[in-house]
Design a protein around this motif. Structure first.
Motif, PDB file in Angstrom:
ATOM      1  N   ARG A  80       0.797  -1.125   0.155  1.00 37.16           N
ATOM      2  CA  ARG A  80       0.085  -0.109  -0.137  1.00 37.16           C
ATOM      3  C   ARG A  80       0.689   1.204  -0.038  1.00 37.16           C
ATOM      4  NH1 ARG A  80      -1.224   2.566   4.952  1.00 37.16           N
ATOM      5  NH2 ARG A  80      -0.098   1.592   6.749  1.00 37.16           N
ATOM      6  N   PRO A  81       0.578   2.220  -0.845  1.00 39.79           N
ATOM      7  CA  PRO A  81       1.330   3.715  -1.017  1.00 39.79           C
ATOM      8  C   PRO A  81       0.880   4.531   0.246  1.00 39.79           C
ATOM      9  CG  PRO A  81      -0.250   3.545  -2.543  1.00 39.79           C
ATOM     10  CD  PRO A  81      -0.378   2.440  -1.887  1.00 39.79           C
ATOM     11  N   VAL A  82       1.975   5.095   0.770  1.00 41.72           N
ATOM     12  CA  VAL A  82       1.904   6.315   1.770  1.00 41.72           C
ATOM     13  C   VAL A  82       2.799   7.554   1.437  1.00 41.72           C
ATOM     14  CG1 VAL A  82       1.351   4.506   3.620  1.00 41.72           C
ATOM     15  CG2 VAL A  82       3.734   5.583   3.316  1.00 41.72           C
ATOM     16  N   ASP A  83       2.451   8.780   1.885  1.00 41.71           N
ATOM     17  CA  ASP A  83       3.230   9.796   1.533  1.00 41.71           C
ATOM     18  C   ASP A  83       4.319  10.115   2.876  1.00 41.71           C
ATOM     19  OD1 ASP A  83       2.075  10.420  -0.627  1.00 41.71           O
ATOM     20  OD2 ASP A  83       0.395  11.678   0.602  1.00 41.71           O
ATOM     21  N   ASP A  84       5.699  10.285   2.426  1.00 48.21           N
ATOM     22  CA  ASP A  84       6.674  10.421   3.309  1.00 48.21           C
ATOM     23  C   ASP A  84       6.120  11.889   4.118  1.00 48.21           C
ATOM     24  OD1 ASP A  84       8.831  10.739   4.826  1.00 48.21           O
ATOM     25  OD2 ASP A  84      10.191  10.340   3.317  1.00 48.21           O
ATOM     26  N   ALA A  85       6.204  11.676   5.415  1.00 46.42           N
ATOM     27  CA  ALA A  85       5.682  12.770   6.142  1.00 46.42           C
ATOM     28  C   ALA A  85       6.720  13.951   6.182  1.00 46.42           C
ATOM     29  CB  ALA A  85       5.579  12.546   7.505  1.00 46.42           C
ATOM     30  N   ALA A  86       8.162  13.540   5.758  1.00 45.61           N
ATOM     31  CA  ALA A  86       9.297  14.441   5.828  1.00 45.61           C
ATOM     32  C   ALA A  86       9.418  15.393   4.463  1.00 45.61           C
ATOM     33  CB  ALA A  86      10.597  13.868   5.761  1.00 45.61           C
ATOM     34  N   ASP A  87       9.282  14.653   3.297  1.00 40.32           N
ATOM     35  CA  ASP A  87       9.518  15.584   2.046  1.00 40.32           C
ATOM     36  C   ASP A  87       8.112  15.324   1.364  1.00 40.32           C
ATOM     37  OD1 ASP A  87       9.729  12.995   1.170  1.00 40.32           O
ATOM     38  OD2 ASP A  87      11.670  13.152   0.941  1.00 40.32           O
ATOM     39  N   GLY A  88       7.106  14.720   1.635  1.00 38.01           N
ATOM     40  CA  GLY A  88       5.703  14.473   0.877  1.00 38.01           C
ATOM     41  C   GLY A  88       5.926  13.574  -0.218  1.00 38.01           C
ATOM     42  N   ARG A  89       7.204  12.875  -0.577  1.00 42.05           N
ATOM     43  CA  ARG A  89       7.173  11.952  -1.615  1.00 42.05           C
ATOM     44  C   ARG A  89       6.654  10.626  -1.051  1.00 42.05           C
ATOM     45  NH1 ARG A  89      13.630  12.237  -2.604  1.00 42.05           N
ATOM     46  NH2 ARG A  89      13.626  11.958  -0.206  1.00 42.05           N
ATOM     47  N   PRO A  90       5.795   9.940  -2.067  1.00 38.73           N
ATOM     48  CA  PRO A  90       5.253   8.760  -2.202  1.00 38.73           C
ATOM     49  C   PRO A  90       6.355   7.762  -1.815  1.00 38.73           C
ATOM     50  CG  PRO A  90       5.130   9.290  -4.193  1.00 38.73           C
ATOM     51  CD  PRO A  90       5.600  10.277  -3.628  1.00 38.73           C
ATOM     52  N   LEU A  91       5.963   6.555  -0.763  1.00 35.51           N
ATOM     53  CA  LEU A  91       6.430   5.517  -0.318  1.00 35.51           C
ATOM     54  C   LEU A  91       5.736   4.296  -0.523  1.00 35.51           C
ATOM     55  CD1 LEU A  91       8.438   6.368   2.834  1.00 35.51           C
ATOM     56  CD2 LEU A  91       9.325   6.408   0.444  1.00 35.51           C
ATOM     57  N   THR A  92       6.165   2.995  -0.783  1.00 31.06           N
ATOM     58  CA  THR A  92       5.382   1.936  -0.642  1.00 31.06           C
ATOM     59  C   THR A  92       5.804   1.075   0.455  1.00 31.06           C
ATOM     60  OG1 THR A  92       5.037   2.029  -3.292  1.00 31.06           O
ATOM     61  CG2 THR A  92       4.527  -0.284  -2.131  1.00 31.06           C
ATOM     62  N   ILE A  93       4.692   0.682   1.290  1.00 34.23           N
ATOM     63  CA  ILE A  93       5.130  -0.327   2.395  1.00 34.23           C
ATOM     64  C   ILE A  93       4.518  -1.474   2.086  1.00 34.23           C
ATOM     65  CG2 ILE A  93       4.661  -0.821   4.941  1.00 34.23           C
ATOM     66  CD1 ILE A  93       4.420   2.290   5.233  1.00 34.23           C
ATOM     67  N   VAL A  94       5.441  -2.507   2.070  1.00 39.66           N
ATOM     68  CA  VAL A  94       5.108  -4.027   1.768  1.00 39.66           C
ATOM     69  C   VAL A  94       5.387  -4.733   3.165  1.00 39.66           C
ATOM     70  CG1 VAL A  94       5.610  -6.015   0.207  1.00 39.66           C
ATOM     71  CG2 VAL A  94       5.907  -3.813  -0.404  1.00 39.66           C
ATOM     72  N   THR A  95       3.796  -5.384   3.374  1.00 34.86           N
ATOM     73  CA  THR A  95       4.048  -6.353   4.320  1.00 34.86           C
ATOM     74  C   THR A  95       4.041  -7.821   4.168  1.00 34.86           C
ATOM     75  OG1 THR A  95       1.779  -6.268   4.762  1.00 34.86           O
ATOM     76  CG2 THR A  95       2.968  -4.749   5.928  1.00 34.86           C
ATOM     77  N   VAL A  96       4.976  -8.753   4.758  1.00 29.78           N
ATOM     78  CA  VAL A  96       5.007 -10.036   4.127  1.00 29.78           C
ATOM     79  C   VAL A  96       4.525 -10.975   5.454  1.00 29.78           C
ATOM     80  CG1 VAL A  96       6.353 -11.769   3.159  1.00 29.78           C
ATOM     81  CG2 VAL A  96       6.846  -9.551   2.598  1.00 29.78           C
ATOM     82  N   MET A  97       3.645 -11.741   5.297  1.00 27.94           N
ATOM     83  CA  MET A  97       3.382 -12.787   6.263  1.00 27.94           C
ATOM     84  C   MET A  97       3.359 -14.142   5.904  1.00 27.94           C
ATOM     85  SD  MET A  97      -0.433 -13.090   8.319  1.00 27.94           S
ATOM     86  CE  MET A  97      -1.352 -13.418   6.805  1.00 27.94           C
ATOM     87  N   ASP A  98       4.162 -15.224   6.858  1.00 27.22           N
ATOM     88  CA  ASP A  98       4.490 -16.222   6.283  1.00 27.22           C
ATOM     89  C   ASP A  98       2.941 -17.068   6.662  1.00 27.22           C
ATOM     90  OD1 ASP A  98       5.275 -18.986   6.026  1.00 27.22           O
ATOM     91  OD2 ASP A  98       7.225 -18.471   6.886  1.00 27.22           O
ATOM     92  N   THR A  99       2.472 -17.543   5.796  1.00 24.22           N
ATOM     93  CA  THR A  99       1.428 -18.565   6.036  1.00 24.22           C
ATOM     94  C   THR A  99       1.451 -20.233   5.985  1.00 24.22           C
ATOM     95  OG1 THR A  99       0.518 -17.968   3.688  1.00 24.22           O
ATOM     96  CG2 THR A  99      -0.252 -16.448   5.650  1.00 24.22           C
ATOM     97  N   THR A 100       2.758 -20.234   5.750  1.00 23.78           N
ATOM     98  CA  THR A 100       3.076 -21.725   5.543  1.00 23.78           C
ATOM     99  C   THR A 100       2.406 -22.641   6.539  1.00 23.78           C
ATOM    100  OG1 THR A 100       5.095 -21.236   4.427  1.00 23.78           O
ATOM    101  CG2 THR A 100       4.745 -23.426   5.265  1.00 23.78           C
ATOM    102  N   GLY A 101       2.673 -22.331   7.798  1.00 21.25           N
ATOM    103  CA  GLY A 101       2.044 -23.111   8.879  1.00 21.25           C
ATOM    104  C   GLY A 101       0.414 -23.459   8.717  1.00 21.25           C
ATOM    105  N   LEU A 102      -0.163 -21.986   8.595  1.00 19.11           N
ATOM    106  CA  LEU A 102      -1.653 -21.960   8.357  1.00 19.11           C
ATOM    107  C   LEU A 102      -2.204 -22.951   7.375  1.00 19.11           C
ATOM    108  CD1 LEU A 102      -2.179 -18.264   9.155  1.00 19.11           C
ATOM    109  CD2 LEU A 102      -2.549 -20.147  10.819  1.00 19.11           C
ATOM    110  N   ARG A 103      -1.210 -22.498   6.264  1.00 19.73           N
ATOM    111  CA  ARG A 103      -1.693 -23.423   4.787  1.00 19.73           C
ATOM    112  C   ARG A 103      -1.620 -25.098   5.547  1.00 19.73           C
ATOM    113  NH1 ARG A 103      -1.450 -21.492  -0.493  1.00 19.73           N
ATOM    114  NH2 ARG A 103      -1.505 -23.415  -1.990  1.00 19.73           N
TER     115      ARG A 103
END
Length: 752
Positions: free
Chosen positions: A150-173
């Motif tokens: 999901r994209p977010v704006d950098d609070a410092a200079d206003g430039r957009p960043l992309t935050i990627v979250t990675v969840m290991d679901t091997t055990g659940l699967r």
């Protein structure tokens, strides 16, 4: 210059300068104060920033989900330790590296390769993307991840960043797959189980059933889904499980079993054992029931049949002695028994002569006919029983018992006047009847006392001319006392050796040589002469003398074998269930064999089928003990009675004797011939020795030999003789009975 000095010396000027200096001092103080606050604020902001960074780093380090921050230009600005561990990266090599160049080998959910840019790109619907990356357990190991961008704006200079979250679901699967496999296995096991199974909701409605359950209920799986389980119950068993279900629901028990009836779709009733367990949620709340339904109809019917056989006469279907005693005891226990209960003892006149003339088969037909006459005459007003031989008895309960007893007795005589037609013969039957009403004495003495009174009256009827009815009166007790005296005399006769054995030869039908003998007991009475078993055997059983008499007769048989010129000839001893159960008989047989140095195969234990109804564990144990010692077990009266074929399988039986009732009619009687042939084939198939008794003609002997019956006995070959006569009269074969001859159709007694 002087003017300037004068100006400075003027008071107004001095005052103005002083004010200016104060103002400058105040302004300098303000600026120093303000700069101090700014420094403090800056220090606090820096400290807060450091604290937030530490907290951020702690969150990033402790989170189970990995985080990757990507700049607008596509470079990795930050990657958490967890993300490095999940993706197999090193942080030093990843920060500042373009996302597309990260050394990640990824596949999508369909195992198709993906570049990192596509793997970490945002999905159109915002949902996580499922990707796979190599695991740590080999080339075939895949770790499955949920990736959300999901994209977010950098609070410092206003430039957009992309935050990627990675969840290991091997055990659940893997857990989900394991759960799915487990559920599939349970479904397959349930569908293919031979026992009826069902899942039932808390309202006791069928959620799911297997094919075996549907077939048991005579329906289909689809038709039973959603059906209230109680709707299948027999009306009388509708709430058989209700209390148990409540206890199960309340947690007082883990499962329960109950046997009940269900009604099939076609209206037939099926007996089943219902096993119920309750499945609960993780928190303990009830979810649904799992039940097994085992069809016990056949087992129950077999049990009821065996119970019926144990309490009924096999030939006539009437109650036997055990059931009659129970019924009569219950009647006498009622408060008005002295005015409502009576007994009729019935004994056929001349029945022995009928048997001797026409054979046992005709005699059995006569007994069945008499049983029908007694049932008809009683008309449901009492219980009819056969005690043995030609002895019958009727227990009557009626408000006017005396009248009912005489009416039944008269109807019995009338019913017996019609001759019985058997094979062009008209047989006239008659009976002597004794009537006894319950009174204080007989009630106090129980069923045996009342039955003894009726027997005394019946014997008076026989003595008075037969085919009549007598009523018991106290003077008849003398006859009963005579029986008691005779029993005491019999006990002394056993002790003195007055019970002797006579031996009837058993021949091999093919060679007509004697291979053995059946030992038949006689009483050499000092005044009445030689008495046949019918005169005293009932007393032996009734007075509990069977064990003592058996031990004495075993010793006589062992002495006979010891004197025999052949070391292979054998003797069969008739043994009743009364003599078995405490190992005393087996111990006596084995001791006699040892004392006289005999081969165990030469002493044969001969049992009647009637004695094997419901054999208890101790009887089976004693028979097995004898058989293990080498003593053959012979089943007498084969083909008659009610013993199931399982006796031939479960008991240590070595051979069978065809009952003479099947021999009497052959070869002229087609039915008897077929039965004899079939029974012989069955015995040989089971590996049993085969002996036919009651052979009276050469035609019978030849027919039985042709049918495969190996041994035979009967009047054709000789009657029972004393020991000395038997030893001198018959030549003996030189072939031992226990030596198998493969060419013969069946083995000998000792082979099994």
């Amino acid at each position: 210059m002087g003017g300037v000095l004068e100006l400075f010396a003027q008071p107004a000027f001095v005052a103005g300068v002083g004010a200016l200096l104060i103002l400058l001092a105040l302004n300098a103080f303000y600026f120093f104060w303000r700069s101090g606050r700014e420094r403090e604020a800056r220090d606090r902001a820096l400290a807060q920033e450091r604290a937030l960074r530490r907290q951020f780093e702690a969150v990033m380090t402790s989170s189970r989900d990995g985080v990757v921050i990507v700049t607008q230009s596509g470079e990795v600005a930050l990657v958490s330790d967890t993300a490095c561990a999940i993706l197999g990266l090193r942080q030093s090599d990843s920060v500042g590296t373009p996302l597309a160049r990260l050394p990640i080998r990824a596949v999508d959910a369909h195992m198709r390769p993906m570049v990192p840019g596509a793997a970490f790109a945002r999905t159109e619907d915002g949902r996580p993307r499922v990707i796979g990356v190599p695991g740590r357990r080999g080339a075939d190991d895949i770790r499955w991840l949920h990736v959300r961008s999901r994209p977010v704006d950098d609070a410092a200079d206003g430039r957009p960043l992309t935050i990627v979250t990675v969840m290991d679901t091997t055990g659940l699967r893997e857990a989900a797959e394991a759960l799915s496999r487990s559920d599939a296995q349970f479904r397959r096991a349930m569908e293919n189980a031979p026992t009826g199974m069902a899942l039932i909701d808390l309202e006791w409605r069928l959620m799911e059933v297997n094919r075996a359950f549907a077939e048991m209920m005579g329906s289909t799986v689809a038709a039973l889904r959603g059906t209230p389980f109680s709707a299948l119950s027999h009306p009388q068993d509708l709430h058989a499980e209700r209390d148990q279900l409540q206890r199960l629901y309340d947690g007082h028990q883990n499962h329960f079993s109950v046997e009940k009836r269900y009604v099939k779709a076609d209206g037939n009733v099926v007996w089943a054992v219902l096993d119920v367990g309750l499945v609960r949620y993780a928190g303990g709340a009830p979810d649904h029931y799992v039940v097994q339904v085992r069809d016990t109809t056949e087992v129950r019917m077999r049990s009821e049949l065996m119970q019926h056989r144990a309490m009924h006469d096999p030939l006539t279907g009437l109650a036997n002695r055990n059931l009659f005693n129970e019924v009569l005891s219950d009647l006498l226990a009622q408060p008005d028994a002295d005015s409502r209960v009576g007994v009729i003892a019935v004994d056929l006149d001349g029945f022995k002569g009928l048997n001797d003339r026409f054979g046992h088969a005709i005699g059995d037909n006569a007994l069945v006919h008499v049983a029908g006459v007694l049932r008809s005459a009683t008309g449901g007003r009492g219980t009819v029983a056969r005690l043995g031989g030609d002895e019958f008895v009727i227990a009557v309960q009626d408000t006017d018992c005396s009248k009912a007893l005489f009416e039944i007795a008269a109807a019995i005589h009338d019913g017996l006047r019609a001759p019985l037609g058997v094979k062009r013969h008209q047989i006239q039957l008659a009976a002597s009847l004794g009537i006894a009403m319950a009174d204080e004495d007989t009630i106090a003495g129980g069923s045996a006392a009342l039955l003894s009174a009726a027997d005394a009256a019946m014997y008076r009827a026989k003595a008075a001319g037969k085919s009549r009815t007598e009523v018991y009166e106290p003077s008849m007790r003398i006859a009963d006392d005579n029986q008691t005296a005779l029993a005491a005399e019999l006990a002394r006769a056993i002790e003195n050796g007055d019970l002797v054995l006579h031996y009837q030869p058993i021949l091999e039908l093919a060679t007509r040589t004697v291979v053995g003998y059946e030992a038949l007991v006689r009483w050499q009475h000092p005044t009445r002469g030689l008495l046949l078993p019918g005169a005293f055997l009932p007393l032996i059983s009734d007075r509990g003398l069977a064990s003592t008499a058996g031990a004495a007769l075993v010793e006589q048989a062992a002495q006979f074998l010891e004197r025999s010129p052949s070391d292979t000839v054998w003797v069969s001893l008739n043994v009743s269930a009364d003599q078995l159960g405490d190992s005393a008989f087996a111990d006596g047989v084995l001791a006699a064999i040892g004392r006289h140095h005999l081969s165990p195969q030469r002493v044969v234990v001969e049992l009647t089928e009637a004695s094997l109804v419901n054999p208890n564990t101790r009887i089976r144990h004693e028979l097995t003990e004898l058989r293990n010692a080498g003593v053959p077990i012979l089943l007498d009266d084969f083909g008659t009675g009610v013993s199931p074929l399982s006796y031939l399988r479960d008991l240590p039986v070595s051979g069978v004797k065809l009952d003479m009732s099947f021999v009497a009619g052959i070869p002229e009687d087609p039915a008897g011939a077929r039965v004899s042939r079939a029974l012989g084939a069955l015995a040989r198939e089971l590996g049993l020795a085969t002996i036919a008794e009651g052979i009276e003609t050469e035609a019978q002997a030849q027919f039985l030999a042709d049918c495969g019956w190996r041994y035979g006995q009967g009047w054709l070959f000789g009657v029972a003789q004393p020991a000395a006569t038997a030893l001198s009269q018959h030549p003996h074969t030189g072939t031992s009975l226990i030596d198998p001859r493969p060419a013969e159709p069946d083995p000998v007694l000792g082979d099994r």
